[in-house]
Design a protein around this motif. Structure first.
Motif, PDB file in Angstrom:
ATOM      1  N   UNK A 562     -18.992  44.224  -7.233  1.00  0.00           N
ATOM      2  CA  UNK A 562     -18.976  45.418  -7.343  1.00  0.00           C
ATOM      3  C   UNK A 562     -19.768  46.427  -6.246  1.00  0.00           C
ATOM      4  N   UNK A 563     -21.076  45.910  -5.874  1.00  0.00           N
ATOM      5  CA  UNK A 563     -21.735  46.496  -4.850  1.00  0.00           C
ATOM      6  C   UNK A 563     -20.857  46.391  -3.636  1.00  0.00           C
ATOM      7  N   UNK A 564     -20.361  45.159  -3.388  1.00  0.00           N
ATOM      8  CA  UNK A 564     -19.528  45.379  -2.132  1.00  0.00           C
ATOM      9  C   UNK A 564     -18.465  46.128  -2.017  1.00  0.00           C
ATOM     10  N   UNK A 565     -17.510  46.169  -3.317  1.00  0.00           N
ATOM     11  CA  UNK A 565     -16.460  47.238  -3.202  1.00  0.00           C
ATOM     12  C   UNK A 565     -16.951  48.571  -3.098  1.00  0.00           C
ATOM     13  N   UNK A 566     -18.162  48.793  -3.478  1.00  0.00           N
ATOM     14  CA  UNK A 566     -18.550  50.096  -3.240  1.00  0.00           C
ATOM     15  C   UNK A 566     -19.257  50.516  -1.953  1.00  0.00           C
ATOM     16  N   UNK A 567     -19.021  49.300  -0.914  1.00  0.00           N
ATOM     17  CA  UNK A 567     -19.420  49.731   0.199  1.00  0.00           C
ATOM     18  C   UNK A 567     -21.146  49.606   0.366  1.00  0.00           C
ATOM     19  N   UNK A 568     -21.576  49.239  -0.592  1.00  0.00           N
ATOM     20  CA  UNK A 568     -23.363  49.320  -0.333  1.00  0.00           C
ATOM     21  C   UNK A 568     -23.754  47.867   0.077  1.00  0.00           C
ATOM     22  N   UNK A 569     -24.836  48.088   0.731  1.00  0.00           N
ATOM     23  CA  UNK A 569     -25.555  46.735   1.236  1.00  0.00           C
ATOM     24  C   UNK A 569     -25.881  45.684   0.080  1.00  0.00           C
ATOM     25  N   UNK A 570     -25.250  44.468   0.368  1.00  0.00           N
ATOM     26  CA  UNK A 570     -25.624  43.568  -0.790  1.00  0.00           C
ATOM     27  C   UNK A 570     -26.233  42.239   0.057  1.00  0.00           C
ATOM     28  N   UNK A 571     -27.181  41.551  -0.519  1.00  0.00           N
ATOM     29  CA  UNK A 571     -27.512  40.299  -0.040  1.00  0.00           C
ATOM     30  C   UNK A 571     -27.217  39.331  -1.306  1.00  0.00           C
ATOM     31  N   UNK A 572     -26.460  38.389  -0.884  1.00  0.00           N
ATOM     32  CA  UNK A 572     -25.903  37.451  -1.711  1.00  0.00           C
ATOM     33  C   UNK A 572     -26.760  36.026  -1.742  1.00  0.00           C
ATOM     34  N   UNK A 573     -27.325  35.813  -2.685  1.00  0.00           N
ATOM     35  CA  UNK A 573     -28.072  34.660  -3.028  1.00  0.00           C
ATOM     36  C   UNK A 573     -27.043  33.519  -3.409  1.00  0.00           C
ATOM     37  N   UNK A 574     -26.611  32.927  -2.613  1.00  0.00           N
ATOM     38  CA  UNK A 574     -25.260  32.025  -2.603  1.00  0.00           C
ATOM     39  C   UNK A 574     -25.920  30.552  -2.763  1.00  0.00           C
ATOM     40  N   UNK A 575     -25.402  29.783  -3.749  1.00  0.00           N
ATOM     41  CA  UNK A 575     -25.463  28.461  -3.829  1.00  0.00           C
ATOM     42  C   UNK A 575     -25.112  27.632  -2.345  1.00  0.00           C
TER      43      UNK A 575
END
Length: 647
Positions: A562-575
């Protein structure tokens, strides 16, 4: 004083019933040495050689016994041996003689039923099984168990389970074989709570029953109680190291996030049964999780080529291979293979008549009528749905779209925009899964099939904001950061992706940041530290909250998309390993994919933080949250400096 022949025969038959054929044969030979024409001993030897797989000898021995005495149960043994050798007509004749001699003999009726069943005369078989029950009386459990097995083989599962319940209640206490057959039927009928209760009660009295332990572990796994399942499966595999048990143990380790142990268990299962496509597909999943794409792909291709594997297993292998190809950036091949998921999903029976599936030809330029409507279903989670909404404007340029979504996504989907920022609302209609289709629909497709149907073969191009508020409000004052630390706990492998709330608590030390909870349903004691808790209704409500944030830090769940599709900065904690869509090959942007391995071609403002090694939780996130904390401190300082310059 020598034993009476009748007593010796009775002892021999008792030994035979216990599976001691050699010892039983000794008893019968003892009599035959004294009297070579003793009918009972000849019949006993016929039963012994049958137990040893020599039905040819059993025919002769039973025949000799019949010539001497002609008892009805001798004819039953002869009939069974004849049937085993393929002499159907003679077997029917022999069992009919047995019934004529003893019409109330349940054993003869049961033999008649089995012979009729093997002859594919199922009506006669069912009647004979019923007659065996009637002849056996109200307390006879064996004919009821035989009826249950027959109905189970005929795929009449509910009726079979009913008869097996009756048989088990009447059988001697502690009959392990019958208990395990009952549990198998309970599991086959989907009665997990009853199976669990039965297994738990059984194991209280027989804690050393390894098969029961393994079944209880499988039931607990199916009920997503993975930690509870683990000790039972371990107990079982120590005694019964079968492929299925190792497979269940591997899947349990995987669900608990222990990828290394999952791999070892699944390798054991694969070594024991290399022709089992299900096990091979599971092992491929674990190998891919550890970044070993080549052996994982080889396993998938082997299953796909195995003509003995069932269609669903081959479809699972195609789907798994598709995710590997997509993760490597081989989009055309990956999208095509990914279509195999249709065979893994339940049939769509919501609407009648069922629409034809949309094809590439229908969407080709110039094909069909521009006004024709295509129904697009979202068949996966909400995060995946938000990610793939980017393809709907491309379809809407060719056909009008009826988008079927859960109501929680309706307002967000109504805000969908194309690459130019223009609204798509006038070219699509949004309905709920249980709504009727509007007029003019000609075909249906899965939302996740759009890249394949549209013939897309290149890496996804980064897009600006394509959903959410158009004029996004920004909170004045300090820096605001949204946090989401856990996904849906019902997801089988959620422990791999979710971070414990307490581990997020170290972010509280970053000064001059207002933290906002984006964790659905979390509040009070559920929070890692005090933070702002907005009211989150549908997904659009969450979007309005995200619009007020400077940064979103979250695990791989809907909030990230959702944040990515809104163009917002996202820090993804990815396994470690992670889902295919976050792979290094898809981490590029407008340039070389390998130049931004920690970004995402899906969302231009996404940055990934992931463990360096595949450790089990909670240790998988050791050091990662510290990296995020330090990065957040630096980001806050830089952000403050930029704002200072603007002021």
């Amino acid at each position: 004083m020598p034993e009476k022949a009748g007593d010796v025969i009775e002892q021999g038959l008792r030994l035979l019933a216990q599976g001691q054929a050699a010892a039983a044969g000794g008893h019968f030979r003892q009599i035959l040495r004294r009297d070579g024409s003793h009918a009972g001993a000849l019949h006993g030897m016929a039963c012994v050689v049958r137990a040893c797989g020599r039905d040819d000898l059993a025919i002769g021995l039973a025949g000799r016994a019949i010539e001497i005495e002609g008892a009805s149960h001798y004819y039953v043994t002869l009939a069974q041996a004849l049937m085993a050798r393929g002499h159907v007509v003679q077997a029917r004749a022999a069992v009919n003689v047995a019934i004529l001699k003893s019409p109330r003999d349940p054993v003869a009726r049961a033999a008649q039923a089995r012979i009729a069943e093997e002859s594919h005369d199922f009506t006669t078989a069912e009647t004979a099984y019923a007659q065996a029950i009637a002849c056996g009386g109200v307390d006879a459990w064996r004919p009821r168990a035989d009826m249950a097995r027959f109905l189970w083989r005929r795929n009449r599962r509910a009726d079979a389970l009913s008869w097996m319940r009756k048989a088990f209640c009447l059988a001697p206490e502690g009959d392990r074989q019958l208990f395990h057959e009952l549990v198998e039927m309970l599991l086959g009928c989907g009665h997990l709570p009853e199976a669990r209760a039965s297994l738990e009660a059984w194991l209280q009295h027989l804690p050393d029953d390894a098969m029961a332990a393994g079944n209880l572990g499988a039931v607990l796994f199916a009920q997503r109680e993975f930690a509870a399942a683990l000790p039972w499966l371990r107990q079982c595999v120590q005694v019964l190291p079968h492929a299925d048990v190792w497979n269940n143990l591997g899947l349990t380790f995987m669900a608990l996030g222990d990828v290394a142990r999952a791999r070892r268990a699944l390798e054991q299962a694969h070594d024991l049964r290399r022709d089992d496509g299900r096990i091979a597909a599971n092992l491929a999943t674990v190998l891919a999780e550890q970044g070993e794409d080549a052996p994982a792909a080889a396993l998938c291709r082997a299953v796909m080529a195995d003509t003995h594997a069932d269609a669903q297993t081959r479809a699972q292998a195609r789907f798994n291979l598709g995710t590997l190809m997509l993760g490597q950036g081989r989009m055309a091949e990956g999208w095509a293979l990914w279509e195999a998921r249709h065979a893994l999903l339940p049939a769509d029976t919501t609407h009648y008549p069922v629409l034809p599936r949309c094809t590439r030809a229908m969407l080709a330029d110039g094909a069909g009528t521009t006004g024709d409507r295509i129904v697009v279903h979202a068949m996966q989670g909400m995060g995946d749905t938000i990610q793939f909404l980017r393809y709907v404007p491309m379809l809407a340029r060719r056909r009008r779209v009826v988008l079927v979504l859960p109501p929680a996504l309706h307002r967000l989907a109504a805000s969908l925009r194309d690459r130019t920022g223009a609204s798509v609302a006038r070219r699509m209609e949004i309905i709920a899964p249980n709504d009727e289709y509007p007029r003019g629909v000609v075909a249906r497709c899965d939302l996740f099939s759009l890249p394949y149907l549209l013939g897309l073969d290149a890496l996804p191009r980064p897009m600006g904001a394509y959903v959410g508020p158009v004029a996004m409000p920004r909170a004045m004052g300090g820096i605001r950061v949204g946090l989401c630390w856990a996904g849906n706990a019902q997801y089988r492998f959620d422990r791999l992706r979710s971070v414990g709330a307490q581990r997020m608590s170290m972010l509280a030390g970053v000064r001059d940041v207002t933290f906002v909870s984006l964790q659905q349903g979390a509040g009070g004691a559920d929070l890692p530290f005090p933070m702002e808790v907005p009211s989150l209704g549908d997904v659009m409500d969450t979007a309005w909250v995200i619009a007020t944030l400077d940064l979103v830090i979250c695990v791989d769940t809907m909030v990230a998309h959702l944040a990515g599709a809104m163009g917002r900065p996202v820090w993804l904690l990815n396994r470690h390993g992670g889902d295919w869509r976050w792979s290094a090959a898809l981490g590029g942007g407008d340039g070389d994919a390998s130049s931004r391995p920690h970004g995402s071609c899906w969302y231009p403002h996404l940055r990934q933080f992931r463990p360096a090694h595949a450790l089990p939780p909670p240790h998988a996130w050791d050091g990662v949250i510290e990296q995020v904390r330090d990065a957040l401190h630096d980001w806050r300082v830089a952000r403050r400096d930029v704002r200072g310059c603007l002021d």
